[in-house]
Design a protein around this motif. Structure first.
Motif, PDB file in Angstrom:
ATOM      1  N   VAL A 198      12.520   9.442  16.894  1.00 40.36           N
ATOM      2  CA  VAL A 198      13.188  10.422  16.044  1.00 40.36           C
ATOM      3  C   VAL A 198      14.674  10.089  16.022  1.00 40.36           C
ATOM      4  N   GLY A 199      15.141   9.494  14.928  1.00 40.91           N
ATOM      5  CA  GLY A 199      16.532   9.102  14.834  1.00 40.91           C
ATOM      6  C   GLY A 199      17.460  10.269  14.547  1.00 40.91           C
ATOM      7  N   SER A 200      18.760   9.988  14.564  1.00 43.59           N
ATOM      8  CA  SER A 200      19.749  11.040  14.345  1.00 43.59           C
ATOM      9  C   SER A 200      19.643  11.641  12.953  1.00 43.59           C
ATOM     10  N   GLY A 201      19.280  10.818  11.955  1.00 44.93           N
ATOM     11  CA  GLY A 201      19.140  11.334  10.601  1.00 44.93           C
ATOM     12  C   GLY A 201      18.023  12.359  10.498  1.00 44.93           C
ATOM     13  N   ALA A 202      16.899  12.082  11.159  1.00 41.79           N
ATOM     14  CA  ALA A 202      15.781  13.021  11.144  1.00 41.79           C
ATOM     15  C   ALA A 202      16.140  14.317  11.862  1.00 41.79           C
ATOM     16  N   ALA A 256       5.382   6.178   9.838  1.00 42.77           N
ATOM     17  CA  ALA A 256       4.747   5.516   8.699  1.00 42.77           C
ATOM     18  C   ALA A 256       3.230   5.651   8.712  1.00 42.77           C
ATOM     19  N   ALA A 257       2.648   5.900   9.904  1.00 44.89           N
ATOM     20  CA  ALA A 257       1.201   6.058  10.023  1.00 44.89           C
ATOM     21  C   ALA A 257       0.767   7.510   9.856  1.00 44.89           C
ATOM     22  N   MET A 258       1.712   8.383   9.479  1.00 40.91           N
ATOM     23  CA  MET A 258       1.447   9.797   9.230  1.00 40.91           C
ATOM     24  C   MET A 258       1.173  10.592  10.497  1.00 40.91           C
ATOM     25  N   ASN A 259       1.727  10.131  11.628  1.00 45.53           N
ATOM     26  CA  ASN A 259       1.700  10.926  12.857  1.00 45.53           C
ATOM     27  C   ASN A 259       2.912  11.846  12.884  1.00 45.53           C
ATOM     28  N   LEU A 260       2.704  13.121  13.182  1.00 51.15           N
ATOM     29  CA  LEU A 260       3.829  14.015  13.377  1.00 51.15           C
ATOM     30  C   LEU A 260       4.540  13.636  14.672  1.00 51.15           C
ATOM     31  N   ILE A 261       5.869  13.553  14.619  1.00 55.53           N
ATOM     32  CA  ILE A 261       6.631  13.233  15.824  1.00 55.53           C
ATOM     33  C   ILE A 261       7.653  14.313  16.143  1.00 55.53           C
ATOM     34  N   ALA A 262       7.988  15.153  15.167  1.00 62.66           N
ATOM     35  CA  ALA A 262       8.888  16.281  15.423  1.00 62.66           C
ATOM     36  C   ALA A 262       8.659  17.349  14.363  1.00 62.66           C
ATOM     37  N   ALA A 293       9.428   9.867   7.488  1.00 59.34           N
ATOM     38  CA  ALA A 293       9.412  10.745   6.317  1.00 59.34           C
ATOM     39  C   ALA A 293       9.450  12.189   6.794  1.00 59.34           C
ATOM     40  N   ALA A 294      10.004  13.049   5.978  1.00 58.88           N
ATOM     41  CA  ALA A 294      10.030  14.477   6.283  1.00 58.88           C
ATOM     42  C   ALA A 294       9.281  15.231   5.195  1.00 58.88           C
ATOM     43  N   LEU A 295       8.519  16.227   5.590  1.00 55.36           N
ATOM     44  CA  LEU A 295       7.848  17.097   4.638  1.00 55.36           C
ATOM     45  C   LEU A 295       8.493  18.476   4.730  1.00 55.36           C
ATOM     46  N   MET A 296       9.013  18.957   3.596  1.00 57.55           N
ATOM     47  CA  MET A 296       9.615  20.282   3.521  1.00 57.55           C
ATOM     48  C   MET A 296       8.686  21.210   2.753  1.00 57.55           C
ATOM     49  N   LEU A 297       8.432  22.384   3.305  1.00 56.02           N
ATOM     50  CA  LEU A 297       7.552  23.368   2.679  1.00 56.02           C
ATOM     51  C   LEU A 297       8.394  24.519   2.156  1.00 56.02           C
ATOM     52  N   THR A 298       8.360  24.729   0.843  1.00 58.24           N
ATOM     53  CA  THR A 298       9.202  25.754   0.227  1.00 58.24           C
ATOM     54  C   THR A 298       8.374  26.657  -0.682  1.00 58.24           C
ATOM     55  N   ALA A 299       8.902  27.867  -0.904  1.00 56.63           N
ATOM     56  CA  ALA A 299       8.294  28.830  -1.827  1.00 56.63           C
ATOM     57  C   ALA A 299       9.216  29.021  -3.015  1.00 56.63           C
ATOM     58  N   ALA A 300       8.651  29.459  -4.119  1.00 57.89           N
ATOM     59  CA  ALA A 300       9.463  29.708  -5.310  1.00 57.89           C
ATOM     60  C   ALA A 300      10.508  30.782  -5.005  1.00 57.89           C
ATOM     61  N   PRO A 301      11.775  30.549  -5.332  1.00 56.12           N
ATOM     62  CA  PRO A 301      12.829  31.534  -5.044  1.00 56.12           C
ATOM     63  C   PRO A 301      12.523  32.897  -5.666  1.00 56.12           C
ATOM     64  N   GLY A 302      12.706  33.943  -4.881  1.00 57.30           N
ATOM     65  CA  GLY A 302      12.497  35.294  -5.378  1.00 57.30           C
ATOM     66  C   GLY A 302      11.053  35.735  -5.470  1.00 57.30           C
ATOM     67  N   SER A 303      10.132  34.878  -5.060  1.00 61.68           N
ATOM     68  CA  SER A 303       8.708  35.195  -5.165  1.00 61.68           C
ATOM     69  C   SER A 303       8.228  35.981  -3.951  1.00 61.68           C
TER      70      SER A 303
END
Length: 284
Positions: free
Chosen positions: A99-103, A120-126, A247-257
């Motif tokens: 987990v680098g500083s950017g992550a 890259a192998a799709m393992n969660l690390i953080a 890679a990072a995956l961000m989970l978001t909801a529609a604003p105001g929903s």
């Protein structure tokens, strides 16, 4: 073409490397980054040979690629790129999972947004505490418990539901990323074992492996069923983290929903924001 591209990459790295970053005095300089003579001295080769490499007039050996990468102290992703441009597999060929500083900065800056970082192998690390608060990632004791692709194709979550269209997009993304990872890290035995096991266990994955679907966009929507019985629908957007091959995956909801309000409640109940490094015994 590859020889020319390798030379361009070396010159760009040389000119963007600060002398102090490789242990050289700064002094008065008329050129940006390192001189060819300095790179040659650090890498154990002549300045003329560095010039020929950068001009695409000489093809480097694997040892030369490694020497240049060490001299410039490049990150894992840049090392992999240099190897690929020169026509070689990386020296160890293992999927990087540090987990680098950017992550870490990315996770720190979005404490209220459920997010994970994967290799890259799709393992969660953080992951961050907002992601944990969703409560859907139950562990089963499987060796690939923390692998997104494995959990999607071979050991699905009970608290994760997608429409047919979103599932199609999600599956195409995962298959494409694993295929790309195996091409970049052919010596990673654990990654190869994961792919073989998934092809054996999942007919759908085997079909996608043999006949990949096109990836239209690196995002999809899903309903997360919280342990209290409520659900929140979020869109997952996949972002590359340059330099570390993460890679990072961000989970978001529609604003105001209503989903945004529900997500805020879930995250609020999670307590103080935190970053959790998760264990994984899969590839990498």
């Amino acid at each position: 073409m590859e020889r020319h591209e390798f030379g361009v990459a070396v010159r760009q790295l040389r000119e963007s490397t600060a002398p102090a970053a490789v242990g050289l005095p700064i002094g008065r300089r008329r050129v940006q980054g390192l001189r060819r003579e300095e790179l040659g001295e650090l890498a154990g080769m002549s300045a003329d040979y560095v010039r020929r490499l950068e001009q695409g007039r000489s093809h480097p050996s694997a040892g030369v690629v490694n020497a240049i990468a060490r001299a410039l102290r490049v990150g894992r992703a840049e090392y992999e790129r240099l190897c690929a441009l020169a026509g070689y597999a990386a020296a160890d060929g293992q999927v990087p999972n540090e987990v680098g500083s950017g992550a870490l900065r990315l996770l720190e800056r979005f404490p209220d947004t459920p997010m994970f970082v994967s290799d890259a192998a799709m393992n969660l690390i953080a992951v961050n505490s907002a992601f944990v608060a969703l409560g859907h990632w139950e562990l089963t004791g499987d060796p690939w418990d923390w692998n997104v692709a494995w959990r999607t194709f071979c050991d699905p979550f009970n608290g994760f539901k997608q429409s047919a269209d979103d599932a199609t997009d999600h599956e195409a993304i995962l298959a494409a990323r694993l295929r790309s990872a195996l091409l970049r890290y052919p010596a990673d035995a654990s990654l190869a074992a994961l792919v073989d096991e998934m092809r054996s266990r999942s007919r759908l994955f085997d079909t996608l492996w043999r006949t990949p679907r096109p990836v239209v966009a690196y995002e999809s929507s899903a309903a997360f069923i919280h342990p209290d019985g409520g659900a929140v629908t979020l869109v997952g957007s996949l972002l590359a983290i340059p330099g570390d091959d993460l890679a990072a995956l961000m989970l978001t909801a529609a604003p105001g929903s209503a989903d945004a309000a529900r997500l805020a409640e879930i995250v609020d109940h999670a307590g103080e924001p935190a970053i959790i490094r998760v264990g994984q015994s899969g590839p990498g």
